[in-house]
Each structure stands twice: as C-alpha cells, then as structure tokens.
Design an enzyme around this catalytic site. Sequence first.
Site, PDB file in Angstrom:
ATOM      1  N   ASP A 141       0.846  -1.210   0.000  1.00  0.00           N
ATOM      2  CA  ASP A 141       0.000   0.000   0.000  1.00  0.00           C
ATOM      3  C   ASP A 141       0.877   1.253   0.000  1.00  0.00           C
ATOM      4  OD1 ASP A 141      -2.329   1.487  -0.007  1.00  0.00           O
ATOM      5  OD2 ASP A 141      -2.610   1.373   2.170  1.00  0.00           O
ATOM      6  N   LYS A 144       2.329   3.479  -5.902  1.00  0.00           N
ATOM      7  CA  LYS A 144       1.777   2.430  -6.763  1.00  0.00           C
ATOM      8  C   LYS A 144       2.778   1.903  -7.796  1.00  0.00           C
ATOM      9  CE  LYS A 144      -1.277   3.352  -3.953  1.00  0.00           C
ATOM     10  NZ  LYS A 144      -1.185   2.563  -2.690  1.00  0.00           N
ATOM     11  N   ASP A 169      -3.425  -3.088  -2.174  1.00  0.00           N
ATOM     12  CA  ASP A 169      -4.512  -2.106  -2.155  1.00  0.00           C
ATOM     13  C   ASP A 169      -4.434  -1.215  -3.397  1.00  0.00           C
ATOM     14  OD1 ASP A 169      -6.729  -0.722  -1.181  1.00  0.00           O
ATOM     15  OD2 ASP A 169      -5.514   0.709  -0.040  1.00  0.00           O
ATOM     16  N   ASN A 170      -5.540  -0.578  -3.691  1.00  0.00           N
ATOM     17  CA  ASN A 170      -5.612   0.453  -4.749  1.00  0.00           C
ATOM     18  C   ASN A 170      -5.227  -0.070  -6.128  1.00  0.00           C
ATOM     19  OD1 ASN A 170      -4.142   2.109  -2.140  1.00  0.00           O
ATOM     20  ND2 ASN A 170      -6.133   2.837  -2.864  1.00  0.00           N
ATOM     21  N   GLU A 199     -11.222   4.286  -0.511  1.00  0.00           N
ATOM     22  CA  GLU A 199     -11.507   4.695   0.864  1.00  0.00           C
ATOM     23  C   GLU A 199     -12.356   5.970   0.949  1.00  0.00           C
ATOM     24  OE1 GLU A 199      -8.439   3.856  -0.322  1.00  0.00           O
ATOM     25  OE2 GLU A 199      -6.921   5.357   0.163  1.00  0.00           O
TER      26      GLU A 199
HETATM   27  N1  SAM Z   1      -1.311   1.508   4.649  1.00  0.00           N
HETATM   28  C1  SAM Z   1      -1.773   2.793   5.146  1.00  0.00           C
HETATM   29  C2  SAM Z   1      -3.172   2.650   5.676  1.00  0.00           C
HETATM   30  O1  SAM Z   1      -3.990   2.018   4.997  1.00  0.00           O
HETATM   31  O2  SAM Z   1      -3.473   3.167   6.745  1.00  0.00           O
HETATM   32  C3  SAM Z   1      -1.733   3.860   4.087  1.00  0.00           C
HETATM   33  C4  SAM Z   1      -0.419   3.997   3.382  1.00  0.00           C
HETATM   34  S1  SAM Z   1      -0.333   5.390   2.273  1.00  0.00           S
HETATM   35  C5  SAM Z   1      -1.492   4.969   1.030  1.00  0.00           C
HETATM   36  C6  SAM Z   1       1.227   5.131   1.463  1.00  0.00           C
HETATM   37  C7  SAM Z   1       2.430   5.443   2.337  1.00  0.00           C
HETATM   38  O3  SAM Z   1       3.575   4.830   1.769  1.00  0.00           O
HETATM   39  C8  SAM Z   1       2.769   6.919   2.451  1.00  0.00           C
HETATM   40  O4  SAM Z   1       2.796   7.269   3.804  1.00  0.00           O
HETATM   41  C9  SAM Z   1       4.163   7.058   1.829  1.00  0.00           C
HETATM   42  O5  SAM Z   1       4.973   8.007   2.489  1.00  0.00           O
HETATM   43  C10 SAM Z   1       4.701   5.653   1.969  1.00  0.00           C
HETATM   44  N2  SAM Z   1       5.659   5.228   0.939  1.00  0.00           N
HETATM   45  C11 SAM Z   1       5.525   5.389  -0.396  1.00  0.00           C
HETATM   46  N3  SAM Z   1       6.510   4.792  -1.069  1.00  0.00           N
HETATM   47  C12 SAM Z   1       7.314   4.212  -0.128  1.00  0.00           C
HETATM   48  C13 SAM Z   1       8.499   3.434  -0.199  1.00  0.00           C
HETATM   49  N4  SAM Z   1       9.046   3.118  -1.370  1.00  0.00           N
HETATM   50  N5  SAM Z   1       9.052   3.019   0.963  1.00  0.00           N
HETATM   51  C14 SAM Z   1       8.484   3.338   2.155  1.00  0.00           C
HETATM   52  N6  SAM Z   1       7.350   4.052   2.280  1.00  0.00           N
HETATM   53  C15 SAM Z   1       6.772   4.492   1.156  1.00  0.00           C
HETATM   54 MG    MG Z   2      -4.251   2.334  -0.078  1.00  0.00          MG
END
Ligand code: SAM
Ligand code: MG
Length: 214
Positions: A141, A144, A169-170, A199
Amino acid sequence: TQSTRPQRLLGAVQKNATRGHPRSVIQAIDHFCRNKEWAMNVGDEKGCILDSVVSEVSPATVLELGTYCGYSTVRIASRLPPHAKLITLEFNPEFAVIARQVIAWAGVEDKVQLVEGASGDWIPRMKEQFGVKTFDLVFLDHWKDRYLPDTKLMEECGLLRKGSILLADNVICPGTPDYLEYVRNSPRYESQYFKSHLEYTKVEDGLEKSVFLG
Ligand code: SAM
Ligand code: MG
C-alpha cells in the site's frame, strides 16, 4: 504554526478513541476521514476485506509497505495470533512520528516494528536486520509504481515462500496496471480480485490477493 493532516488525525484519535482499544482507534480515524478530512488509509470498507484475509491467513510474519498514520497497521496488528510480528515500512519521517503514536494509543506496539526508510533499501536487508525467514503475508500500500519492482525484489531476496500471500490495495484507483498484469499472468501466482471502493468514496477500487506458488 499550522498543523498537518496527520497531526489532526492523531488529535481525533487522542480525543475520541480509548487507549488500548484498537477498534475505537480505527473508528475514530474513519469518522474523522468521512466527516472532516479524507486521508489515504485503506478505510473501513476495504478494511473489512483486509481483516478477513488477516484472520484467514493467521500469519506469524507480516510485512506492510506504506504505514502512513498507522491505520492499517492497527487493523492488521489487532487481528494477529499471539507472538506474530508485523514489520511496517514508512519513508516519510513526519508520518512515522504520527504512526508510532497511533500504534501506541491502540496498544499494539508490542506486535509492530515500524521501520523508517524506503522499501527498495530495506527489503534486501530484512533477513540480516530482522531475522525474518519469509513473510506469510505482505500488504502492499505504498506508492503504486513500487508494487511490481518490490514484489520482484522480495522474490529475489527469498522473502516469499510457497503459500505466501500478497494483498495489494488500490489496484484500480489510483491503479497498479503493471503489477496486476504480472500477478494475474505469472504462473508463479494465483490471483483474485476483491471489488470494493476507494476509501471514504463511491469510486470503484479493490484489493488483489495473490498466492505465491513458489
Ligand atoms: N497503509 C496505510 C493505511 O492504509 O493506513 C496507508 C499507506 S499510504 C497509502 C502510502 C504510504 O507509503 C505513504 O505514507 C508514503 O509516504 C509511503 N511510501 C511510499 N513509497 C514508499 C516506499 N518506497 N518506501 C516506504 N514508504 C513508502
Ligand atoms: Mg491504499
């Protein structure tokens, strides 16, 4: 100074949720996101699908890619069997600070290891740093365009075993077309779509559950 959305989300948890009660933390966040400010948590509707997969798999080891404020972390952790371990990765330190407090408020910090940094850096170090052999369940998640390269990286690093479950997800909104193409057509996976909604909206989205066949 102005507060950030994650800080306001944490405020809603501290005001409305009972300490040590994961369900009330989840409810406080869902209420905040439906009535005040949308946020990118998996949310209540897809969260129910996530819950049932966690219960069905009953994993001893879980990897979550993308913690944000810890919403899905709390959902997963509160359904784990005793002694199970969830490692969650987040590369934004401002989100990690909030997530640690949300996870502690829910009282699930004993089951959770929040690791700060990028998935591409940490996945190759999982075995040596955390003594993980393989993950029973991986919840994807994060951003993407990282689903596919990180899945291939987990394969290369030997973090998946025959029967490991990937839950993504997504896959429709914002969408992960290259990842879907891969898990649906590779002979190494058996893949299934769970239709739902993005969501806190009525827009179609869903989760893809893929069994690694080895
Ligand atoms: N899983 C969470 C929830 O459902 O409550 C939501 C996660 S949010 C959609 C995506 C998160 O992934 C963001 O906070 C972003 O900073 C983090 N993120 C994105 N790419 C990443 C990566 N390559 N490594 C670590 N974190 C990452
Ligand atoms: Mg998501």
